[in-house]
Design a protein around this motif. Structure first.
Motif, PDB file in Angstrom:
ATOM      1  N   ALA A 117     -11.802  46.390 -43.177  1.00 21.16           N
ATOM      2  CA  ALA A 117     -11.776  46.693 -41.747  1.00 21.16           C
ATOM      3  C   ALA A 117     -13.060  47.427 -41.391  1.00 21.16           C
ATOM      4  CB  ALA A 117     -10.553  47.529 -41.383  1.00 21.16           C
ATOM      5  N   LEU A 118     -13.488  47.271 -40.156  1.00 25.62           N
ATOM      6  CA  LEU A 118     -14.792  47.776 -39.736  1.00 25.62           C
ATOM      7  C   LEU A 118     -14.689  49.161 -39.103  1.00 25.62           C
ATOM      8  CD1 LEU A 118     -16.092  44.500 -38.037  1.00 25.62           C
ATOM      9  CD2 LEU A 118     -16.488  45.257 -40.394  1.00 25.62           C
ATOM     10  N   VAL A 119     -15.664  49.983 -39.416  1.00 17.64           N
ATOM     11  CA  VAL A 119     -15.887  51.243 -38.707  1.00 17.64           C
ATOM     12  C   VAL A 119     -16.962  50.943 -37.662  1.00 17.64           C
ATOM     13  CG1 VAL A 119     -16.620  53.646 -38.875  1.00 17.64           C
ATOM     14  CG2 VAL A 119     -15.350  52.575 -40.768  1.00 17.64           C
ATOM     15  N   GLY A 146     -11.975  52.192 -50.815  1.00 12.90           N
ATOM     16  CA  GLY A 146     -13.389  52.532 -50.714  1.00 12.90           C
ATOM     17  C   GLY A 146     -13.902  52.461 -49.290  1.00 12.90           C
ATOM     18  N   ILE A 147     -15.002  53.151 -49.032  1.00 12.24           N
ATOM     19  CA  ILE A 147     -15.672  53.105 -47.732  1.00 12.24           C
ATOM     20  C   ILE A 147     -17.173  53.081 -47.982  1.00 12.24           C
ATOM     21  CG2 ILE A 147     -15.628  55.631 -47.468  1.00 12.24           C
ATOM     22  CD1 ILE A 147     -15.286  55.094 -44.420  1.00 12.24           C
ATOM     23  N   TYR A 148     -17.905  52.262 -47.191  1.00  6.56           N
ATOM     24  CA  TYR A 148     -19.318  52.015 -47.483  1.00  6.56           C
ATOM     25  C   TYR A 148     -20.130  52.049 -46.187  1.00  6.56           C
ATOM     26  CZ  TYR A 148     -17.072  50.567 -51.735  1.00  6.56           C
ATOM     27  OH  TYR A 148     -16.291  50.568 -52.870  1.00  6.56           O
ATOM     28  N   PHE A 149     -21.342  52.621 -46.288  1.00  8.11           N
ATOM     29  CA  PHE A 149     -22.233  52.762 -45.151  1.00  8.11           C
ATOM     30  C   PHE A 149     -23.613  52.214 -45.528  1.00  8.11           C
ATOM     31  CE2 PHE A 149     -19.036  56.149 -44.802  1.00  8.11           C
ATOM     32  CZ  PHE A 149     -18.534  55.877 -43.530  1.00  8.11           C
ATOM     33  N   SER A 150     -24.578  52.437 -44.684  1.00  7.29           N
ATOM     34  CA  SER A 150     -25.907  51.842 -44.879  1.00  7.29           C
ATOM     35  C   SER A 150     -26.530  52.218 -46.212  1.00  7.29           C
ATOM     36  CB  SER A 150     -26.830  52.244 -43.733  1.00  7.29           C
ATOM     37  OG  SER A 150     -26.977  53.652 -43.670  1.00  7.29           O
ATOM     38  N   SER A 159     -27.538  52.904 -39.162  1.00  6.20           N
ATOM     39  CA  SER A 159     -27.848  54.067 -39.992  1.00  6.20           C
ATOM     40  C   SER A 159     -28.084  55.344 -39.191  1.00  6.20           C
ATOM     41  CB  SER A 159     -29.075  53.773 -40.855  1.00  6.20           C
ATOM     42  OG  SER A 159     -30.181  53.423 -40.033  1.00  6.20           O
ATOM     43  N   GLU A 160     -28.861  55.248 -38.105  1.00  6.67           N
ATOM     44  CA  GLU A 160     -29.186  56.445 -37.329  1.00  6.67           C
ATOM     45  C   GLU A 160     -28.811  56.323 -35.860  1.00  6.67           C
ATOM     46  OE1 GLU A 160     -33.302  57.254 -37.855  1.00  6.67           O
ATOM     47  OE2 GLU A 160     -33.154  57.578 -40.027  1.00  6.67           O
ATOM     48  N   VAL A 161     -29.023  55.135 -35.291  1.00  7.86           N
ATOM     49  CA  VAL A 161     -28.775  54.925 -33.861  1.00  7.86           C
ATOM     50  C   VAL A 161     -27.905  53.693 -33.679  1.00  7.86           C
ATOM     51  CG1 VAL A 161     -29.842  54.397 -31.632  1.00  7.86           C
ATOM     52  CG2 VAL A 161     -30.945  56.009 -33.192  1.00  7.86           C
ATOM     53  N   GLY A 203     -19.777  51.042 -40.698  1.00  5.45           N
ATOM     54  CA  GLY A 203     -19.320  51.044 -42.085  1.00  5.45           C
ATOM     55  C   GLY A 203     -18.172  50.098 -42.266  1.00  5.45           C
ATOM     56  N   VAL A 204     -17.692  49.976 -43.510  1.00  5.53           N
ATOM     57  CA  VAL A 204     -16.558  49.112 -43.815  1.00  5.53           C
ATOM     58  C   VAL A 204     -15.629  49.847 -44.768  1.00  5.53           C
ATOM     59  CG1 VAL A 204     -17.768  47.963 -45.734  1.00  5.53           C
ATOM     60  CG2 VAL A 204     -15.832  46.824 -44.603  1.00  5.53           C
ATOM     61  N   VAL A 205     -14.336  49.717 -44.497  1.00  8.97           N
ATOM     62  CA  VAL A 205     -13.296  50.295 -45.339  1.00  8.97           C
ATOM     63  C   VAL A 205     -12.554  49.168 -46.034  1.00  8.97           C
ATOM     64  CG1 VAL A 205     -11.135  51.605 -45.354  1.00  8.97           C
ATOM     65  CG2 VAL A 205     -12.999  52.304 -43.851  1.00  8.97           C
ATOM     66  N   VAL A 206     -12.208  49.358 -47.307  1.00 10.08           N
ATOM     67  CA  VAL A 206     -11.348  48.400 -47.993  1.00 10.08           C
ATOM     68  C   VAL A 206     -10.098  49.123 -48.479  1.00 10.08           C
ATOM     69  CG1 VAL A 206     -13.069  46.695 -48.665  1.00 10.08           C
ATOM     70  CG2 VAL A 206     -12.756  48.713 -50.081  1.00 10.08           C
ATOM     71  N   ALA A 207      -8.974  48.424 -48.342  1.00  6.91           N
ATOM     72  CA  ALA A 207      -7.685  48.985 -48.741  1.00  6.91           C
ATOM     73  C   ALA A 207      -6.798  47.869 -49.250  1.00  6.91           C
ATOM     74  CB  ALA A 207      -7.036  49.712 -47.563  1.00  6.91           C
ATOM     75  N   ASP A 208      -5.575  48.234 -49.647  1.00  5.86           N
ATOM     76  CA  ASP A 208      -4.690  47.249 -50.286  1.00  5.86           C
ATOM     77  C   ASP A 208      -4.076  46.267 -49.298  1.00  5.86           C
ATOM     78  OD1 ASP A 208      -3.147  49.186 -49.060  1.00  5.86           O
ATOM     79  OD2 ASP A 208      -1.682  49.324 -50.688  1.00  5.86           O
ATOM     80  N   THR A 209      -4.004  46.630 -48.017  1.00  6.56           N
ATOM     81  CA  THR A 209      -3.463  45.719 -47.003  1.00  6.56           C
ATOM     82  C   THR A 209      -4.358  45.739 -45.769  1.00  6.56           C
ATOM     83  OG1 THR A 209      -2.085  47.341 -45.830  1.00  6.56           O
ATOM     84  CG2 THR A 209      -1.107  46.238 -47.761  1.00  6.56           C
ATOM     85  N   HIS A 210      -4.200  44.721 -44.952  1.00  8.11           N
ATOM     86  CA  HIS A 210      -4.968  44.624 -43.705  1.00  8.11           C
ATOM     87  C   HIS A 210      -4.682  45.821 -42.803  1.00  8.11           C
ATOM     88  CE1 HIS A 210      -7.070  42.680 -40.409  1.00  8.11           C
ATOM     89  NE2 HIS A 210      -5.983  42.695 -39.654  1.00  8.11           N
ATOM     90  N   GLU A 211      -3.413  46.165 -42.644  1.00  7.57           N
ATOM     91  CA  GLU A 211      -3.036  47.269 -41.772  1.00  7.57           C
ATOM     92  C   GLU A 211      -3.535  48.606 -42.304  1.00  7.57           C
ATOM     93  OE1 GLU A 211      -1.783  47.100 -38.778  1.00  7.57           O
ATOM     94  OE2 GLU A 211      -1.849  44.915 -38.948  1.00  7.57           O
TER      95      GLU A 211
END
Length: 778
Positions: free
Chosen positions: A75-77, A102-106, A127-129, A138-146
């Motif tokens: 899912a997207l941040v 997990g969560i990931y950024f630039s 990244s900045e603006v 960013g993007v988050v990954v988890a065990d389910t869509h919700e």
């Protein structure tokens, strides 16, 4: 009111149509075309190869791909501001969410964080603006869509807001244009024509053209996984551009393209919306998949899809047109702007095609066109069916109609006076060949009994105050080819097996338009075998290299695909047939399977790579002249409104994008309000016209494409503008009853609100003044 009188007796007869009940009759439609067969299959009306699977729900799409037990959902941040500096990111709430992985950024991107189909002017993760609402941070990954969505919502970001540009007008005032996007086209001398007295009348005005949501049935979706310890990355994506996914993912992961494979079985609609923007989401999902060495699936919810993936470009056209008292157009001076959003994407190419089509089908001796691509703080807009052509033609048809009003003539008469013909030279230097505009127009005029329809509408309007009929006939000419020469190439791979069956792989994508069916027909006819003996499995970047590319971008439109990929497949088939010929000539085989087996015994190569390049095309923007199109598809449509047709109808009459700005105080700045079917009106079954007749012009085969193939995916879209101008014709009849016969602007889409406020009567008078123009978000 006299109690002894009925309502009908007390209401003027001209008002009674306003209270008549509406009953929708059964739809009456027809299709009229010649069937000209080539071989066993080409030319035959065949059932779509996936039809049975699709109507039963068994056809598999990207999101149907089974998730392995260790698979994750992404899912997207996203940004909540149209233009702001990122001050801080607090992801502690996400990390404590259920199912979080997990969560990931630039800073987590293994390769390059900058992306783009033409220029790298966009960040994968801001990244900045941030430069639009919905930009991916960013993007988050988890065990389910919700659970993934819940975690993404729990990321808290602090911003410093910056000034935002939220319209084309704002961009022009601020000189906010994407770099190196000014384009010019010229023919003759516009200034001399205006000043020399060649023009009896000169008019100036503006045309505002709204955007449109693609609203494909299947939202953006990609499923990414790694192989061989993370050394290879594979994905299944809903995209019109598999090779673009391959390139984006390789780029952001720092891998060679040879280690990344993208496969596409079919997609649930694209209309251009899945050419470039879909690659962004595949690249986003690839980052956690690669870093965790686990499968990751991303499928956007409808509201998120609509909010962040871009739409058809809105346009602004500023025109100055000179013409004679007879209605002959002598000069056109046009400034044309499109709203690109926050990255360039394909906006320059969209602008260029709009400029190519800004004359529609009209002969104009003197033309000057200036085009600019506007940078605004909206999500990046992108390709959409017609690719800028409809916007350019709609601007043209607006000033055509204005000429008609100025001269007291019908728009159809002005159109006919100015038609191009065989041998005409366009404002970009291309000579028209095999021009079928005149016979096509005349055939339609007779078949719809246009003159009688016009008279009947006039009589109806005289006798009905609150219901009006409008009629219009509109032509179109759509250039077929990509306007960048290197894109006009296609590849295919054909295997013949010893049981007589054939496997075909090509670079095109099946998006519901029947491309696989048509390509299979080409192969079946080439080998003189039944269509059932040909199978097309999927589109895959490890099977077919030469997909249509635009700076390594495969753009796979519904219009040109049959021409190009059909020709590539035929090339491969002809190579195999040439190898088989010595064996076939020595024996009388009872079946193709026997021949294939005999060739195998003789060690004949039964596999071939086919390739096709579109010939005799090229354009030089330095001089503004060339032959950008292989051929033109001509069309014309007649519409009598109260109802009309489908995706183009939605564009001109229903689908209005509502963005938050100073004019819409109930929507936060830069946010899309119409981000779901509850607030965004797409055409439905009730919008199908009561009579819907379609005819293909007979006796004019297309000599410039395989088996007389002719692109009819994008060209007919603009024909729905006949609905728009029929609506305007009806409004003019209503305005005439209040003494207003002058020309007036009507922006598209012609929504019920905009129609009602344009009618000028005792109900609208208290709210409007002369020159009123209902607000359009562009």
């Amino acid at each position: 009111m006299d109690g002894n009188k009925s309502v009908k007796e007390s209401v003027p007869s001209t008002h009674l149509s306003a209270v008549q009940p509406f009953h929708r009759p059964s739809v009456i439609g027809s299709q009229d075309y010649d069937i000209i067969k080539h071989g066993t299959s080409v030319g035959s009306p065949e059932v779509h190869l996936s039809a049975k699977l699709q109507v039963t729900g068994e056809a598999e799409y990207t999101d149907d791909t089974p998730m392995p037990s260790h698979g994750l959902h992404a899912a997207l941040v996203m940004s909540r501001k149209p233009h702001a500096r990122i001050l801080s990111i607090d992801d502690s709430g996400a990390r404590s969410s259920p199912g979080f992985v997990g969560i990931y950024f630039s800073e987590d991107v293994p390769g390059d964080n900058t992306i783009g189909p033409v220029v790298y002017d966009e960040e994968l993760f801001a990244s900045e603006v941030v430069t639009c609402v919905g930009q991916v941070i960013g993007v988050v990954v988890a065990d389910t869509h919700e659970n993934a969505k819940l975690a993404a919502r729990r990321v808290h970001i602090e911003y410093e807001e910056l000034p935002a540009i939220l319209s084309i007008q704002d961009a022009i005032e601020a000189k906010s244009f994407h770099p190196n996007t000014e384009k010019r086209l010229n023919k003759g001398d516009v200034d001399i024509c205006f000043q020399s007295g060649q023009c009896d009348i000169i008019i100036e005005g503006e045309v505002h053209v709204g955007g449109q949501e693609h609203f494909y049935l299947e939202p953006h979706s990609s499923f990414v996984w790694t192989l061989d310890g993370g050394n290879e990355v594979h994905m299944i994506s809903s995209t019109q551009a598999p090779q673009k996914h391959q390139k984006y993912v390789a780029h952001v992961l720092g891998l060679p393209m040879s280690k990344v494979v993208c496969k596409t079985k079919r997609i649930g609609g694209g209309f251009g919306g899945k050419e470039t923007r879909s690659a962004l989401f595949a690249a986003v999902a690839s980052v956690p998949s690669y870093l965790l060495n686990r499968p990751v699936k991303i499928t956007l919810d409808r509201d998120i899809d609509m909010m962040i993936s871009g739409q058809r470009h809105s346009f602004l056209g500023k025109y100055k047109v000179g013409f004679t008292n007879e209605g002959k157009v002598m000069a056109l001076d046009l400034e044309i702007y499109n709203n690109a959003g926050n990255s360039l994407d394909l906006s320059l190419a969209v602008l260029e095609r709009a400029m190519f089509h800004s004359h529609n089908v009209y002969e104009i001796p003197n033309v000057r066109i200036l085009g600019r691509v506007c940078f605004t703080n909206y999500p990046s807009h992108t390709a959409f069916r017609g690719f800028g052509g409809p916007q350019g033609m709609l601007i043209a048809e607006n000033w055509i109609q204005r000429i008609a009003v100025e001269l007291g003539k019908s728009p159809e008469e002005i159109r006919e006076i100015n038609f191009q013909g065989e041998g005409s030279i366009t404002h970009y230097g291309q000579k028209l060949e095999f021009c079928t505009l005149a016979p096509l127009w005349n055939e339609l005029k007779v078949s719809c009994d246009f003159l009688n329809a016009r008279k009947e509408a006039e009589i109806f309007n005289l006798n009905n105050r609150w219901k009006k009929l409008g009629v219009a006939m509109v032509p179109t000419k759509f250039g077929i080819s990509f306007t960048l020469k290197l894109m006009n190439q296609a590849g295919a791979l054909v295997h013949v097996y010893t049981d007589g069956t054939v496997l075909v792989t090509h670079g095109g994508v099946e998006m519901g338009q029947g491309l696989h069916t048509k390509v299979a027909q080409v192969a079946a006819s080439a080998f003189n075998i039944p269509l059932s003996s040909v199978f097309i499995s999927e589109t895959s970047t490890d099977k077919c290299l030469h997909q249509t590319m635009f700076l390594m971008l495969p753009r796979q439109p519904a219009s040109a695909s049959s021409d190009m990929y059909g020709a590539a497949v035929l090339d491969a088939c002809e190579q195999i047939k040439a190898r088989m010929e010595p064996i076939a000539s020595k024996n009388n085989f009872s079946s193709f399977a026997e021949l294939a087996s005999a060739c195998y015994v003789e060690r004949i190569d039964l596999s071939a790579h086919g390739f096709y390049i579109t010939p005799e095309i090229g354009f030089d923007w330095n001089i503004g002249k060339g032959t950008p199109f292989r051929y033109f598809t001509y069309g014309a449509a007649f519409a009598e409104i109260e109802g009309a047709f489908i995706q183009g109808l939605g564009w001109v009459a229903l689908e209005e994008m509502k963005w938050g700005d100073a004019a819409h105080k109930w929507i936060p700045s830069g946010h899309l309000y119409t981000c779901g079917p509850g607030s965004y009106k797409i055409p439905s079954l009730n919008d199908v016209p009561f009579k819907f007749n379609v005819s293909l012009l007979k006796g004019h085969p297309n000599v410039k494409a395989i088996h007389s193939s002719k692109a009819v995916g994008e060209p007919p879209f603009f024909l729905a503008s006949s609905v728009f101008f029929a609506i305007k014709d009806a409004i003019m009849a209503a305005r005439a009853e209040t003494g207003h016969s002058e020309w007036f602007p009507l922006d598209s889409p012609a929504t019920p609100e905009r129609i009602r406020m344009s009618c000028l009567d005792e109900f609208t008078a208290p709210f409007i003044s002369d020159g009123y123009r209902p607000k359009l978000s562009v």
